[in-house]
Write a protein that holds these residues in place. Structure first.
Motif, PDB file in Angstrom:
ATOM      1  N   ALA A 354     -12.340  -5.438  -4.279  1.00 43.89           N
ATOM      2  CA  ALA A 354     -11.405  -4.506  -3.656  1.00 43.89           C
ATOM      3  C   ALA A 354     -11.593  -4.472  -2.144  1.00 43.89           C
ATOM      4  O   ALA A 354     -10.617  -4.429  -1.385  1.00 43.89           O
ATOM      5  N   ARG A 357      -9.974  -7.678  -0.570  1.00 49.22           N
ATOM      6  CA  ARG A 357      -8.509  -7.787  -0.604  1.00 49.22           C
ATOM      7  C   ARG A 357      -7.803  -6.759   0.279  1.00 49.22           C
ATOM      8  O   ARG A 357      -6.679  -6.992   0.718  1.00 49.22           O
ATOM      9  N   LEU A 358      -8.457  -5.643   0.531  1.00 49.90           N
ATOM     10  CA  LEU A 358      -7.801  -4.579   1.289  1.00 49.90           C
ATOM     11  C   LEU A 358      -8.017  -4.764   2.788  1.00 49.90           C
ATOM     12  O   LEU A 358      -8.956  -5.433   3.217  1.00 49.90           O
ATOM     13  N   ILE A 362      -9.347   0.362   5.232  1.00 50.55           N
ATOM     14  CA  ILE A 362      -9.357   0.842   3.850  1.00 50.55           C
ATOM     15  C   ILE A 362     -10.565   0.303   3.112  1.00 50.55           C
ATOM     16  O   ILE A 362     -11.160   0.985   2.277  1.00 50.55           O
ATOM     17  N   ALA A 363     -10.953  -0.940   3.404  1.00 48.74           N
ATOM     18  CA  ALA A 363     -12.105  -1.548   2.738  1.00 48.74           C
ATOM     19  C   ALA A 363     -13.378  -0.764   3.027  1.00 48.74           C
ATOM     20  O   ALA A 363     -14.222  -0.585   2.145  1.00 48.74           O
TER      21      ALA A 363
END
Length: 499
Positions: A354, A357-358, A362-363
């Motif tokens: 996650a 990919r973000l 946000i990560a």
């Protein structure tokens, strides 16, 4: 090699289609038909030497200003003579093969057809677009070069040649992909690389038969000898300084146009634990951090398994104080230790994927939420013990210590069978799995080079230099034996000795 031979087929020869030799409109129609009447195929008609001519090019692949100033303008001003002597281009060639002409048009060439002439004049006018050279985000270092490869093949070769200004640096080009026609470069030091390794690598590249090629990972999968091994058998790097260091050790670099990664082979296990920072710091500092990385290899595979074996079978190995704390944390946990570890490992992988990919802001939030909120919540809910959280966290850190991501992922995967063996047989199961892993490391080869050298086979004290410790540069008097040459190598290390 058996798997390799059965998996790759020899490419078939393509038929030849000759360009029409009559009316110029027939030539234009033939090329348009070959390119599926694409609307970005532009046609510019003119008269030269009292004959009808036409310039054809794919506007999305060429530099329009270059064609106007270096091709069209000189032809209109001169109006007679030899085309090759009038126009200005880095590369000018003639061809009457429609298939070859189509490939050149797709590579940024401008085509000039002349009435009653069966051959077309091809002039390079490629549009060069690419991002600026910057440090790869996945291979950042503290000291040293901060340049990184980009998607342009010519730029990447320049980055290598700029560091090795030697006539012995050899480049061989290939075209792979029946549809994509991707340009591939194989680069090596002619006086250092072993001829047998170069020949074997070239043979394997030539036997690749694919419809499309877009990354070096595809080449790696097609030429590797042990595709079912959990250990990567080549290195993909975006750092020119790392690629150059491997070239000077007799290894081969494979570059693919459109890919910022360089494939390095043959490679050995210990190369994954060497970092450019080791050679940019004092040898004592470099040696210390290299030992830390090698210790992390054992921790990443066996730490959760050791915890499982300890609490399930051999709790007497712990001091009474630590044992009491561990037992208390397990009192209200309904899951057995093996399920605790597997669940937490899967959650860790989910959080990692996650975060990748973000977008970056946000990560970072996902990392904080996953590490603090979820970790605290599962402990308070008595689903996982405090000790397991600590063990999984240390395991994750140990796997991330590896300078290259490929091996770190392999280590986390190998942790699952180790945990299963520990849950069934305790420390005996861990010993069996670790023995199998090291036997496998000693067994596999890459392009004929033992993967676990210099220990399998053992090369003596000269072979183990620069493995566990980064010794002072002046202690090296010859190139490490990663690629056995057909003739004596000249050392790239400093040869002077201290007085």
């Amino acid at each position: 090699m058996k798997h390799f031979k059965n998996r790759i087929q020899t490419p078939t020869e393509t038929e030849t289609i000759q360009l029409e030799s009559g009316d110029i409109e027939l030539k234009i129609a033939q090329i348009g038909e070959h390119l599926s009447h694409t609307e970005d195929l532009k046609i510019h008609k003119l008269v030269f030497n009292n004959q009808s001519c036409a310039l054809l090019y794919v506007e999305s692949l060429v530099k329009a200003e270059f064609i106007q100033s270096n091709i069209i303008k000189p032809l209109l001003e001169t109006n007679s003579g030899v085309v090759e002597q009038i126009v200005t281009s880095i590369e000018i060639t003639k061809s009457s093969d429609v298939l070859q002409i189509g490939k050149l048009l797709m590579n940024g060439f401008c085509m000039m057809v002349i009435e009653n002439d069966s051959a077309a004049i091809m002039m390079l006018a490629a549009l060069s677009q690419g991002r600026s050279i910057e440090e790869p985000k996945g291979e950042q270092i503290i000291q040293g070069s901060h340049e990184g490869f980009i998607e342009s093949l010519s730029t990447n070769i320049y980055l290598l040649r700029n560091r090795i200004k030697s006539p012995k640096l050899k480049v061989k080009y290939f075209t792979l992909g029946n549809v994509t026609n991707t340009k591939v470069a194989m680069i090596y030091m002619d006086n250092i690389a072993a001829p047998t390794i170069v020949e074997e690598c070239e043979k394997r590249i030539k036997t690749i038969d694919l419809d499309y090629l877009y990354s070096v990972g595809t080449i790696n999968e097609m030429i590797e000898e042990h595709p079912f091994s959990p250990f990567p058998q080549s290195i993909q790097t975006e750092r020119p300084d790392r690629a150059v260091s491997y070239l000077m050790e007799g290894k081969i670099n494979i570059l693919v146009d459109g890919s910022p990664s360089v494939l390095v082979l043959p490679i050995t296990f210990f190369a994954f634990y060497q970092s450019p920072d080791d050679y940019n710091n004092r040898w004592t500092t470099g040696s210390f951090f290299r030992l830390i990385r090698l210790i992390s290899f054992i921790l990443a595979i066996s730490l959760p398994a050791i915890y499982i074996a300890t609490v399930s079978y051999n709790s007497e190995v712990l001091p009474i104080g630590i044992l009491y704390s561990v037992k208390v944390s397990l009192t209200y946990v309904p899951l057995p230790p093996i399920l605790e570890a597997i669940v937490m490992q899967i959650i860790l992988e989910l959080l990692k994927e996650a975060a990748i990919r973000l977008p970056s802001p946000i990560a970072q939030t996902i990392g904080i939420v996953g590490g603090l909120v979820i970790g605290t919540a599962v402990v308070e809910a008595h689903l996982v013990s405090h000790t397991m959280i600590v063990v999984i966290g240390l395991t994750a850190i140990a796997s991330f210590v590896t300078p290259l991501n490929e091996l770190g992922t392999s280590l986390r995967i190998l942790g699952f069978p180790t945990m299963l063996a520990a849950s069934l047989f305790g420390f005996f199961g861990i010993s069996i799995v670790m023995m199998i892993i090291f036997i496998h490391l000693c067994k596999i080869e890459t392009l004929g080079i033992p993967y676990f050298e210099p220990f399998g086979p053992y090369y003596g004290k000269e072979g183990v230099k620069d493995i566990f410790l980064r010794l002072p540069i002046w202690r090296f008097n010859k190139v490490p034996q990663n690629a056995e040459p057909g003739h004596s190598k000249q050392s790239f290390f400093v040869r002077w000795k201290r007085s």
